[in-house]
Scaffold this active site. Structure first.
Site, mmCIF file in Angstrom:
data_model
loop_
_atom_site.group_PDB
_atom_site.id
_atom_site.type_symbol
_atom_site.label_atom_id
_atom_site.label_comp_id
_atom_site.label_asym_id
_atom_site.label_seq_id
_atom_site.Cartn_x
_atom_site.Cartn_y
_atom_site.Cartn_z
ATOM 1 N N GLU A 61 0.830 -1.204 0.000
ATOM 2 C CA GLU A 61 0.000 0.000 0.000
ATOM 3 C C GLU A 61 0.873 1.267 0.000
ATOM 4 O O GLU A 61 0.701 2.147 -0.834
ATOM 5 C CB GLU A 61 -0.890 -0.033 1.246
ATOM 6 C CG GLU A 61 -1.813 1.124 1.393
ATOM 7 C CD GLU A 61 -2.666 1.000 2.648
ATOM 8 O OE1 GLU A 61 -3.417 1.949 2.909
ATOM 9 O OE2 GLU A 61 -2.594 -0.009 3.367
ATOM 10 N N HIS A 62 1.784 1.386 0.962
ATOM 11 C CA HIS A 62 2.698 2.525 1.067
ATOM 12 C C HIS A 62 4.118 2.006 0.861
ATOM 13 O O HIS A 62 4.543 1.106 1.582
ATOM 14 C CB HIS A 62 2.653 3.159 2.458
ATOM 15 C CG HIS A 62 1.341 3.737 2.841
ATOM 16 N ND1 HIS A 62 0.343 2.998 3.425
ATOM 17 C CD2 HIS A 62 0.849 5.003 2.720
ATOM 18 C CE1 HIS A 62 -0.692 3.770 3.669
ATOM 19 N NE2 HIS A 62 -0.415 4.991 3.243
#
Length: 166
Positions: A61-62
């Site tokens: 995600e990040h």
């Protein structure tokens, strides 16, 4: 998932020590500690290239690229919800003020989807237009594929048109 991929065992050890320090300062220390214990890991790789390959497989995600000259490596990142470049780009900047939002694909879905954006809400239509010559050229392929799918009406829709055009 809290994940560190590094080429340095020393960096991994320093991150663990720093996390322990940072946890004591958090208002939600118990939640963060449980998250790190259950979903945190440090993976030691042989090279930045190997680390980027692994990051692309995980499709996180990040993704923070904490490498020298992160712009050099950016073209090699294929799957990440949001990519943060260098030591002065915290995730919080992207989440709150840098422009993009923090509605990101989670659990590896960055391989098949993107961050939420204006384009998410745009309706699109495919537009297909064949000339007689183009249909004649593709007719056999279309009919073969329709037949393989067992969709005889699709095959017939081509057959009728090319017969009419003869």
């Amino acid at each position: 998932l809290a994940l560190l991929i590094t080429t340095s065992e020393t960096v991994g050890q320093r991150v663990v020590a720093e996390l322990e320090q940072q946890l004591t300062r958090l208002s939600r220390q118990d939640i963060a500690r449980t998250s790190l214990e259950n979903r945190g890991m440090i993976i030691l790789v042989d090279s930045v290239e190997q680390g980027i390959g692994l990051a692309n497989e995980i499709a996180i995600e990040h993704l923070e690229l904490q490498v020298e000259d992160p712009w050099q490596w950016l073209p090699r990142i294929n799957h990440a919800g949001a990519i943060f470049l260098g030591p002065h780009t915290p995730e919080a900047a992207g989440d709150y003020v840098a422009g993009p939002n923090h509605v990101l694909p989670t659990m590896g879905t960055a391989r098949i989807s993107s961050a939420l954006g204006v384009e998410t809400f745009l309706k699109k239509s495919s537009i297909i237009s064949y000339s007689r010559q183009a249909l004649l050229a593709d007719a056999g392929h279309i009919q073969l594929l329709a037949g393989l799918e067992g969709l005889s009406a699709h095959a017939n829709s081509v057959a009728v048109r090319i017969k009419e055009d003869s």
